[in-house]
Design a protein around this motif. Structure first.
Motif, PDB file in Angstrom:
ATOM      1  N   ALA A 231      -2.198 -10.888  -9.214  1.00 43.34           N
ATOM      2  CA  ALA A 231      -0.982 -11.392  -8.392  1.00 43.34           C
ATOM      3  C   ALA A 231      -1.312 -12.449  -7.349  1.00 43.34           C
ATOM      4  O   ALA A 231      -2.633 -12.752  -7.049  1.00 43.34           O
ATOM      5  N   SER A 232      -0.421 -13.145  -6.887  1.00 47.18           N
ATOM      6  CA  SER A 232      -0.840 -14.206  -5.706  1.00 47.18           C
ATOM      7  C   SER A 232      -0.683 -13.578  -4.567  1.00 47.18           C
ATOM      8  O   SER A 232      -1.151 -14.270  -3.595  1.00 47.18           O
ATOM      9  N   ALA A 233       0.250 -12.555  -4.292  1.00 43.46           N
ATOM     10  CA  ALA A 233       0.521 -11.864  -3.022  1.00 43.46           C
ATOM     11  C   ALA A 233       0.940 -10.525  -3.300  1.00 43.46           C
ATOM     12  O   ALA A 233       1.246 -10.172  -4.487  1.00 43.46           O
ATOM     13  N   ALA A 234       1.188  -9.719  -2.303  1.00 46.25           N
ATOM     14  CA  ALA A 234       1.517  -8.404  -2.237  1.00 46.25           C
ATOM     15  C   ALA A 234       2.740  -8.278  -1.487  1.00 46.25           C
ATOM     16  O   ALA A 234       2.861  -8.782  -0.463  1.00 46.25           O
ATOM     17  N   GLN A 235       3.903  -7.314  -1.858  1.00 43.81           N
ATOM     18  CA  GLN A 235       4.894  -7.140  -1.116  1.00 43.81           C
ATOM     19  C   GLN A 235       4.921  -5.744  -0.717  1.00 43.81           C
ATOM     20  O   GLN A 235       4.718  -4.757  -1.749  1.00 43.81           O
ATOM     21  N   LEU A 236       4.971  -5.329   0.544  1.00 38.63           N
ATOM     22  CA  LEU A 236       5.007  -3.941   1.257  1.00 38.63           C
ATOM     23  C   LEU A 236       6.280  -3.522   1.868  1.00 38.63           C
ATOM     24  O   LEU A 236       6.844  -4.273   2.690  1.00 38.63           O
ATOM     25  N   GLY A 237       6.714  -2.519   1.344  1.00 42.40           N
ATOM     26  CA  GLY A 237       7.960  -1.882   2.072  1.00 42.40           C
ATOM     27  C   GLY A 237       7.794  -0.789   3.042  1.00 42.40           C
ATOM     28  O   GLY A 237       7.910  -0.902   4.240  1.00 42.40           O
ATOM     29  N   THR A 238       7.412   0.213   2.189  1.00 40.01           N
ATOM     30  CA  THR A 238       6.928   1.595   3.372  1.00 40.01           C
ATOM     31  C   THR A 238       6.116   1.431   4.457  1.00 40.01           C
ATOM     32  O   THR A 238       6.248   1.735   5.457  1.00 40.01           O
ATOM     33  N   ALA A 239       5.185   0.324   4.056  1.00 42.58           N
ATOM     34  CA  ALA A 239       4.242   0.455   5.387  1.00 42.58           C
ATOM     35  C   ALA A 239       4.725  -0.358   6.406  1.00 42.58           C
ATOM     36  O   ALA A 239       4.591  -0.105   7.537  1.00 42.58           O
ATOM     37  N   PHE A 240       5.891  -1.227   6.183  1.00 39.99           N
ATOM     38  CA  PHE A 240       6.612  -1.831   7.434  1.00 39.99           C
ATOM     39  C   PHE A 240       7.739  -1.235   7.819  1.00 39.99           C
ATOM     40  O   PHE A 240       8.164  -1.113   8.760  1.00 39.99           O
ATOM     41  N   LEU A 241       8.359  -0.029   7.149  1.00 39.28           N
ATOM     42  CA  LEU A 241       9.160   0.948   7.441  1.00 39.28           C
ATOM     43  C   LEU A 241       9.140   1.551   8.679  1.00 39.28           C
ATOM     44  O   LEU A 241      10.021   1.897   9.583  1.00 39.28           O
ATOM     45  N   ALA A 242       7.768   1.934   8.892  1.00 38.87           N
ATOM     46  CA  ALA A 242       7.340   2.759  10.034  1.00 38.87           C
ATOM     47  C   ALA A 242       7.055   1.935  11.337  1.00 38.87           C
ATOM     48  O   ALA A 242       6.655   2.449  12.402  1.00 38.87           O
ATOM     49  N   THR A 243       7.226   0.668  11.261  1.00 40.73           N
ATOM     50  CA  THR A 243       6.651  -0.298  12.414  1.00 40.73           C
ATOM     51  C   THR A 243       7.777  -0.098  13.494  1.00 40.73           C
ATOM     52  O   THR A 243       8.891   0.143  12.982  1.00 40.73           O
ATOM     53  N   ARG A 326       2.305   8.774   2.995  1.00 42.14           N
ATOM     54  CA  ARG A 326       1.506   9.559   3.988  1.00 42.14           C
ATOM     55  C   ARG A 326       0.435   8.409   4.689  1.00 42.14           C
ATOM     56  O   ARG A 326      -0.115   8.970   5.891  1.00 42.14           O
ATOM     57  N   MET A 327       0.355   7.454   4.369  1.00 47.43           N
ATOM     58  CA  MET A 327      -0.653   6.180   4.865  1.00 47.43           C
ATOM     59  C   MET A 327      -0.335   5.467   5.710  1.00 47.43           C
ATOM     60  O   MET A 327      -0.498   4.548   6.268  1.00 47.43           O
ATOM     61  N   ALA A 328       1.307   5.753   6.193  1.00 52.01           N
ATOM     62  CA  ALA A 328       2.068   4.811   6.987  1.00 52.01           C
ATOM     63  C   ALA A 328       1.487   4.768   8.367  1.00 52.01           C
ATOM     64  O   ALA A 328       1.009   5.882   8.858  1.00 52.01           O
ATOM     65  N   ARG A 329       1.804   3.530   9.018  1.00 50.27           N
ATOM     66  CA  ARG A 329       0.944   3.465  10.552  1.00 50.27           C
ATOM     67  C   ARG A 329       1.997   3.209  11.212  1.00 50.27           C
ATOM     68  O   ARG A 329       2.726   2.156  11.134  1.00 50.27           O
ATOM     69  N   GLU A 330       2.263   3.612  12.383  1.00 46.96           N
ATOM     70  CA  GLU A 330       3.273   3.163  13.196  1.00 46.96           C
ATOM     71  C   GLU A 330       2.647   2.386  14.339  1.00 46.96           C
ATOM     72  O   GLU A 330       2.062   2.730  15.590  1.00 46.96           O
ATOM     73  N   LEU A 331       2.899   1.216  14.170  1.00 45.21           N
ATOM     74  CA  LEU A 331       2.524   0.099  14.787  1.00 45.21           C
ATOM     75  C   LEU A 331       3.485  -0.964  14.934  1.00 45.21           C
ATOM     76  O   LEU A 331       4.339  -1.209  14.207  1.00 45.21           O
ATOM     77  N   PRO A 332       3.222  -1.966  15.746  1.00 40.76           N
ATOM     78  CA  PRO A 332       3.980  -3.091  15.818  1.00 40.76           C
ATOM     79  C   PRO A 332       3.867  -3.902  14.657  1.00 40.76           C
ATOM     80  O   PRO A 332       2.607  -3.891  14.105  1.00 40.76           O
TER      81      PRO A 332
END
Length: 358
Positions: A231-243, A326-332
């Motif tokens: 891949a040339s890049a990664a797309q993340l959804g759930t990781a940003f859902l918790a921000t 379960r690895m979600a991080r609540e961050l900006p």
């Protein structure tokens, strides 16, 4: 990595466009400002609503961003099956003191009008879900200066994406939260999707255009893994859902790491199309009986989902989430991009120095 894709962001990190009010302008702006590629989701919005969000986003950042559109869906749902499902949901309507939605509220999600917005007010990137735009539309967007991406869930779909003339393909693994972007909704194939690493490797051997990997990615080391796979890049959804900037309901954010929700499952319960979410009461009770009928079921359940959210009842909400929830991080969001980039650099260093990612 193609120079056109590289030019869109400093880091190979794309924030997935999550429809339903999650991917709001402030989230996309924060991601882009931190060096990722932020995305707006046009799904379920009006064309004017999309225009206003693009205008707002441009007021927050001068850096590249993208907009995602849903492709119009063919008419093949069985009206009788939708009616049967509506009868099954009658108890939910009574419980939440609301009416069921009209299943015939529209099939194309205002596609033509939204496309006109993107052609009249060109954006740096545009992606498409649930199918492939025509070669003419992709060429029109290219002439307008827009980089185009289309979701694929199989190597065959990826080849069709390349043949149509898209600039890149988003390889969506079965681990991904939310709707699977299959080009055709075939019930007999439910649950047969490919895992992300296998999918990326197969697509890499099938097409020559850049690949953006999506599905269950929550850490920089996973980004390194998909880059190594081709891949040339990664797309993340759930990781940003918790921000902090995410527009997701607080109940949805909290459920990602709530031990009450131990697993995810692909279901048609909320929309009539396979989508991965946290297993809750609604999914368990109605998933086995939901027909293959999108967007009819989506329209039918919309008032129920809205009422459940208003009541802060997670058991009746569509809690979309990938397998890594379960690895979600609540961050900006900007801080999350920086952490992911640092984790990616560390993983690359480990890979070049020891030959593994431990």
């Amino acid at each position: 990595m193609s120079s056109a894709l590289t030019d869109l962001s400093r880091h190979p990190i794309v924030q997935a466009p999550m429809a339903g009010g999650v991917s709001v302008p402030r989230l996309a702006a924060a991601v882009s400002e931190a060096g990722g590629l932020g995305f707006l989701a046009a799904g379920y919005k009006t064309a004017d609503g999309l225009y206003q969000e693009i205008k707002q986003l441009r007021g927050l950042t001068g850096l590249p961003f993208g907009v995602n559109l849903f492709m119009p869906q063919p008419e093949y749902a069985d009206p009788a099956a939708v009616e049967v499902y509506a009868h099954q949901l009658a108890g939910e309507a009574t419980w939440y003191e609301t009416e069921l939605g009209d299943p015939d509220s529209g099939r194309d999600d205002g596609y033509d009008a939204k496309l006109a917005v993107l052609l009249d007010n060109p954006v740096p990137a545009a992606s498409f879900h649930f199918g492939i735009p025509s070669s003419e539309i992709l060429e029109s967007l290219r002439r307008a200066g827009t980089f185009t991406l289309v979701t694929a869930t199989t190597p065959e779909e990826a080849l069709a994406v390349q043949y149509a003339g898209a600039d890149a393909v988003i390889a969506q693994g079965v681990e991904a939260g939310g709707h699977q972007g299959t080009h055709r909704d075939l019930p007999e194939q439910d649950g047969s999707g490919l895992g992300l690493l296998s999918l990326v490797a197969q697509i890499r051997e099938t097409v020559t255009i850049p690949i953006v990997a999506a599905g269950g990615i929550m850490r920089g080391s996973q980004i390194a893994a998909v880059l190594a796979a081709g891949a040339s890049a990664a797309q993340l959804g759930t990781a940003f859902l918790a921000t902090h900037e995410s527009g997701a309901h607080d109940v949805h954010k909290q459920a990602l790491t709530n031990p009450l929700y131990v697993r995810t499952e692909l279901t048609r319960a909320f929309s009539g199309r396979p989508a991965r979410g946290l297993v809750n009461r609604f999914l368990r009770e109605h998933g086995p009986y939901a027909p293959a009928a999108y967007p009819e079921v989506h329209h039918l359940t919309a008032p129920l989902r809205k009422a459940a959210a208003k009541a802060k009842d997670a058991q009746g909400m569509a809690l979309w989430a990938g397998q890594g929830h379960r690895m979600a991080r609540e961050l900006p969001a900007g801080q999350l991009v920086e952490i992911l980039a640092a984790e990616l650099d560390a993983a690359r260093t480990a890979l070049s120095g020891t030959g593994d990612l431990r």
